[in-house]
Design a protein around this motif. Structure first.
Motif, PDB file in Angstrom:
ATOM      1  N   LYS A 187       0.698  -1.324   0.093  1.00 54.61           N
ATOM      2  CA  LYS A 187       0.114   0.030   0.018  1.00 54.61           C
ATOM      3  C   LYS A 187       0.752   1.292  -0.092  1.00 54.61           C
ATOM      4  O   LYS A 187       0.546   2.415  -0.231  1.00 54.61           O
ATOM      5  N   ILE A 188       2.066   1.194   0.310  1.00 49.58           N
ATOM      6  CA  ILE A 188       2.855   2.414   0.319  1.00 49.58           C
ATOM      7  C   ILE A 188       3.264   2.958  -0.801  1.00 49.58           C
ATOM      8  O   ILE A 188       3.783   4.214  -0.930  1.00 49.58           O
ATOM      9  N   PHE A 189       3.406   2.016  -2.024  1.00 50.17           N
ATOM     10  CA  PHE A 189       3.552   2.581  -3.198  1.00 50.17           C
ATOM     11  C   PHE A 189       2.605   3.234  -4.112  1.00 50.17           C
ATOM     12  O   PHE A 189       1.362   2.713  -3.973  1.00 50.17           O
ATOM     13  N   ARG A 190       2.840   4.105  -4.922  1.00 44.99           N
ATOM     14  CA  ARG A 190       1.854   4.619  -5.903  1.00 44.99           C
ATOM     15  C   ARG A 190       2.094   4.286  -7.116  1.00 44.99           C
ATOM     16  O   ARG A 190       3.449   4.010  -7.606  1.00 44.99           O
ATOM     17  N   LYS A 191       1.007   4.013  -7.964  1.00 48.09           N
ATOM     18  CA  LYS A 191       1.318   3.522  -9.272  1.00 48.09           C
ATOM     19  C   LYS A 191       1.911   4.702 -10.292  1.00 48.09           C
ATOM     20  O   LYS A 191       1.451   5.822 -10.020  1.00 48.09           O
ATOM     21  N   GLY A 192       2.630   4.315 -10.938  1.00 49.99           N
ATOM     22  CA  GLY A 192       3.464   5.205 -11.846  1.00 49.99           C
ATOM     23  C   GLY A 192       2.647   5.401 -13.099  1.00 49.99           C
ATOM     24  O   GLY A 192       1.803   5.022 -13.464  1.00 49.99           O
ATOM     25  N   LYS A 196       2.416   3.327 -22.915  1.00 58.03           N
ATOM     26  CA  LYS A 196       1.363   3.204 -23.943  1.00 58.03           C
ATOM     27  C   LYS A 196       1.787   1.963 -25.052  1.00 58.03           C
ATOM     28  O   LYS A 196       3.167   1.794 -25.261  1.00 58.03           O
ATOM     29  N   ASP A 197       0.824   1.015 -25.194  1.00 55.85           N
ATOM     30  CA  ASP A 197       1.168  -0.132 -26.050  1.00 55.85           C
ATOM     31  C   ASP A 197       1.983  -1.104 -25.379  1.00 55.85           C
ATOM     32  O   ASP A 197       2.248  -1.965 -25.988  1.00 55.85           O
ATOM     33  N   HIS A 198       1.973  -1.163 -24.086  1.00 56.88           N
ATOM     34  CA  HIS A 198       3.021  -2.013 -23.444  1.00 56.88           C
ATOM     35  C   HIS A 198       2.239  -2.417 -22.169  1.00 56.88           C
ATOM     36  O   HIS A 198       2.486  -1.991 -21.039  1.00 56.88           O
ATOM     37  N   LYS A 199       1.276  -3.284 -22.075  1.00 56.75           N
ATOM     38  CA  LYS A 199       0.434  -3.454 -20.739  1.00 56.75           C
ATOM     39  C   LYS A 199       0.927  -4.049 -19.816  1.00 56.75           C
ATOM     40  O   LYS A 199       0.774  -4.093 -18.629  1.00 56.75           O
ATOM     41  N   ASN A 200       2.081  -4.852 -20.231  1.00 59.00           N
ATOM     42  CA  ASN A 200       2.726  -5.985 -19.292  1.00 59.00           C
ATOM     43  C   ASN A 200       3.849  -4.930 -18.434  1.00 59.00           C
ATOM     44  O   ASN A 200       4.325  -5.343 -17.495  1.00 59.00           O
ATOM     45  N   ALA A 201       4.149  -3.485 -18.905  1.00 56.08           N
ATOM     46  CA  ALA A 201       5.012  -2.795 -18.162  1.00 56.08           C
ATOM     47  C   ALA A 201       4.307  -1.993 -17.057  1.00 56.08           C
ATOM     48  O   ALA A 201       3.144  -1.329 -17.436  1.00 56.08           O
ATOM     49  N   LYS A 202       4.925  -1.984 -15.901  1.00 54.70           N
ATOM     50  CA  LYS A 202       4.293  -1.130 -14.702  1.00 54.70           C
ATOM     51  C   LYS A 202       5.499  -0.512 -14.145  1.00 54.70           C
ATOM     52  O   LYS A 202       6.590  -0.797 -14.043  1.00 54.70           O
ATOM     53  N   CYS A 203       4.869   0.691 -13.684  1.00 55.47           N
ATOM     54  CA  CYS A 203       6.074   1.539 -12.751  1.00 55.47           C
ATOM     55  C   CYS A 203       5.539   2.173 -11.522  1.00 55.47           C
ATOM     56  O   CYS A 203       4.177   1.856 -11.265  1.00 55.47           O
ATOM     57  N   PHE A 204       6.193   2.161 -10.509  1.00 50.65           N
ATOM     58  CA  PHE A 204       5.777   2.524  -9.062  1.00 50.65           C
ATOM     59  C   PHE A 204       6.705   3.529  -8.472  1.00 50.65           C
ATOM     60  O   PHE A 204       7.791   3.661  -8.659  1.00 50.65           O
ATOM     61  N   LEU A 205       5.705   4.379  -7.678  1.00 56.54           N
ATOM     62  CA  LEU A 205       6.433   5.416  -7.055  1.00 56.54           C
ATOM     63  C   LEU A 205       6.579   5.311  -5.629  1.00 56.54           C
ATOM     64  O   LEU A 205       5.562   4.515  -5.175  1.00 56.54           O
ATOM     65  N   ASP A 215      13.347  12.169  -5.281  1.00 58.13           N
ATOM     66  CA  ASP A 215      12.251  11.399  -6.087  1.00 58.13           C
ATOM     67  C   ASP A 215      12.861   9.900  -6.747  1.00 58.13           C
ATOM     68  O   ASP A 215      13.857  10.357  -7.234  1.00 58.13           O
ATOM     69  N   MET A 216      11.960   9.077  -6.997  1.00 61.50           N
ATOM     70  CA  MET A 216      12.354   8.005  -7.624  1.00 61.50           C
ATOM     71  C   MET A 216      11.385   7.078  -8.260  1.00 61.50           C
ATOM     72  O   MET A 216      10.081   7.184  -7.763  1.00 61.50           O
ATOM     73  N   MET A 217      11.654   6.230  -9.201  1.00 59.98           N
ATOM     74  CA  MET A 217      10.650   5.574  -9.884  1.00 59.98           C
ATOM     75  C   MET A 217      11.247   4.146 -10.504  1.00 59.98           C
ATOM     76  O   MET A 217      12.411   4.290 -10.892  1.00 59.98           O
ATOM     77  N   VAL A 218      10.635   2.915 -10.060  1.00 61.43           N
ATOM     78  CA  VAL A 218      11.196   1.886 -10.481  1.00 61.43           C
ATOM     79  C   VAL A 218      10.154   1.171 -11.771  1.00 61.43           C
ATOM     80  O   VAL A 218       8.620   1.361 -11.486  1.00 61.43           O
ATOM     81  N   CYS A 219      10.340   0.556 -12.620  1.00 55.66           N
ATOM     82  CA  CYS A 219       9.720  -0.217 -13.726  1.00 55.66           C
ATOM     83  C   CYS A 219      10.231  -1.510 -14.048  1.00 55.66           C
ATOM     84  O   CYS A 219      11.152  -1.723 -13.954  1.00 55.66           O
ATOM     85  N   SER A 220       9.249  -2.480 -14.327  1.00 52.16           N
ATOM     86  CA  SER A 220       9.674  -3.635 -14.949  1.00 52.16           C
ATOM     87  C   SER A 220       8.690  -3.901 -16.169  1.00 52.16           C
ATOM     88  O   SER A 220       7.697  -3.647 -15.999  1.00 52.16           O
ATOM     89  N   ALA A 221       9.480  -4.688 -17.000  1.00 53.59           N
ATOM     90  CA  ALA A 221       8.565  -5.218 -18.232  1.00 53.59           C
ATOM     91  C   ALA A 221       9.401  -6.579 -18.718  1.00 53.59           C
ATOM     92  O   ALA A 221      10.398  -6.433 -18.512  1.00 53.59           O
ATOM     93  N   TYR A 222       8.509  -6.968 -19.716  1.00 52.60           N
ATOM     94  CA  TYR A 222       9.315  -8.012 -20.522  1.00 52.60           C
ATOM     95  C   TYR A 222       8.903  -7.966 -21.926  1.00 52.60           C
ATOM     96  O   TYR A 222       7.835  -7.586 -22.294  1.00 52.60           O
ATOM     97  N   GLN A 223       9.938  -8.417 -22.812  1.00 53.85           N
ATOM     98  CA  GLN A 223       9.354  -8.565 -24.385  1.00 53.85           C
ATOM     99  C   GLN A 223      10.122  -9.864 -24.725  1.00 53.85           C
ATOM    100  O   GLN A 223      11.342  -9.982 -24.680  1.00 53.85           O
ATOM    101  N   GLY A 224       9.364 -10.959 -25.203  1.00 46.92           N
ATOM    102  CA  GLY A 224       9.955 -12.151 -25.455  1.00 46.92           C
ATOM    103  C   GLY A 224      10.729 -12.609 -24.220  1.00 46.92           C
ATOM    104  O   GLY A 224      10.401 -12.709 -23.182  1.00 46.92           O
TER     105      GLY A 224
END
Length: 261
Positions: A187-192, A196-205, A215-224
């Motif tokens: 709950k402590i993290f906010r959605k980043g 666009k066009d990459h639904k599996n990519a998520k970022c958090f603040l 300030d900081m932001m982390v993101c993770s995604a995958y392609q193949g």
């Protein structure tokens, strides 16, 4: 099923940035993922009794594997694109580096160093089965002035991008999905921003804190078969849309099954 993580050490420094960093290390340890492993290795507390990490001795076919990791580096967004210039060093690896499969595997295992021995060995076996092909990493500065000690005074921000190519595509998806679900459940993290066009990519603040200057932001995604991990930082406010644009451009450069386009 993933083993329960070892009890987290009490952080020396409080604050939202510390909370993000601590959670990143926990995720890296639990999933044995490649994402953020450089940060994990660089910042982890050193226990004299814990296993030490060094690059393995190159095998006869290591030159061939190194060539593959160089191909992975070609997928990274090049400097000079949309004003991105060379950023600060990523740990001991400089601002732009590639690791062979053997080196990347060793680095991923080092991220597990603080886990109990039985859990660490179990995850190390999983990593071996996944067959990491290589890691390519690059850091960026959001202006063309280059990195210096006064960069934050100019409103700039830095971004580190890590690409990890893993033979087991199911593992790539699992690592990224678990990491994003983990951050989403806290709950402590906010959605980043959405990518666009990459639904599996998520970022958090990190949570809002008027007393925190960074300030900081982390993101993770995958392609193949490529796992993409991003960490951005700046004196607030961080240009989250700018980071999202870089991540989108990075993902657009990776085509199934992990080739530059």
């Amino acid at each position: 099923m993933l083993p329960e993580p070892a009890p987290a050490k009490k952080p020396v420094r409080r604050g939202r940035i510390a909370a993000v960093a601590g959670s990143v290390l926990l995720v890296a340890a639990v999933v044995g993922g490649a994402g953020y492993t450089v940060v994990t290795v660089q910042d982890a507390d050193r226990d004299p009794g814990a296993p030490s990490w060094t690059f393995p001795v190159p095998a006869p076919d290591e030159a061939k594997k190194a060539k593959a990791s160089s191909g992975l580096a070609a997928m990274l967004v090049p400097y000079g694109t949309e004003g991105w210039s060379r950023g600060p060093d990523i740990g001991e690896f400089g601002s732009d580096a590639s690791l062979s499969g053997a080196e990347a595997t060793a680095l991923r295992k080092e991220a597990l160093r603080d886990l109990p021995r039985s859990q660490r060995r179990s995850l190390e076996r999983q990593i071996d089965k996944q067959h990491t092909k290589g890691i390519a990493m690059r850091s960026y500065l959001s202006t063309s002035s280059g990195f210096d000690s006064t960069l934050y005074a100019h409103g700039a921000f830095t971004v580190s991008v890590e690409l990890a190519q893993i033979e087991d595509k199911a593992a790539v998806k699992s690592i990224s999905t678990f990491q994003n679900e983990f951050f989403g459940a806290l709950k402590i993290f906010r959605k980043g921003p959405a990518i666009k066009d990459h639904k599996n990519a998520k970022c958090f603040l990190p949570p809002k804190d008027k007393d925190e200057k960074l300030d900081m932001m982390v993101c993770s995604a995958y392609q193949g078969d490529v796992l993409v991990s991003v960490t951005a930082s700046a004196v607030k406010p961080l240009d989250t849309k700018g980071v999202a644009m870089l991540l989108r451009e990075q993902l657009d450069r990776i085509a199934e099954p992990g080739e530059a386009v």
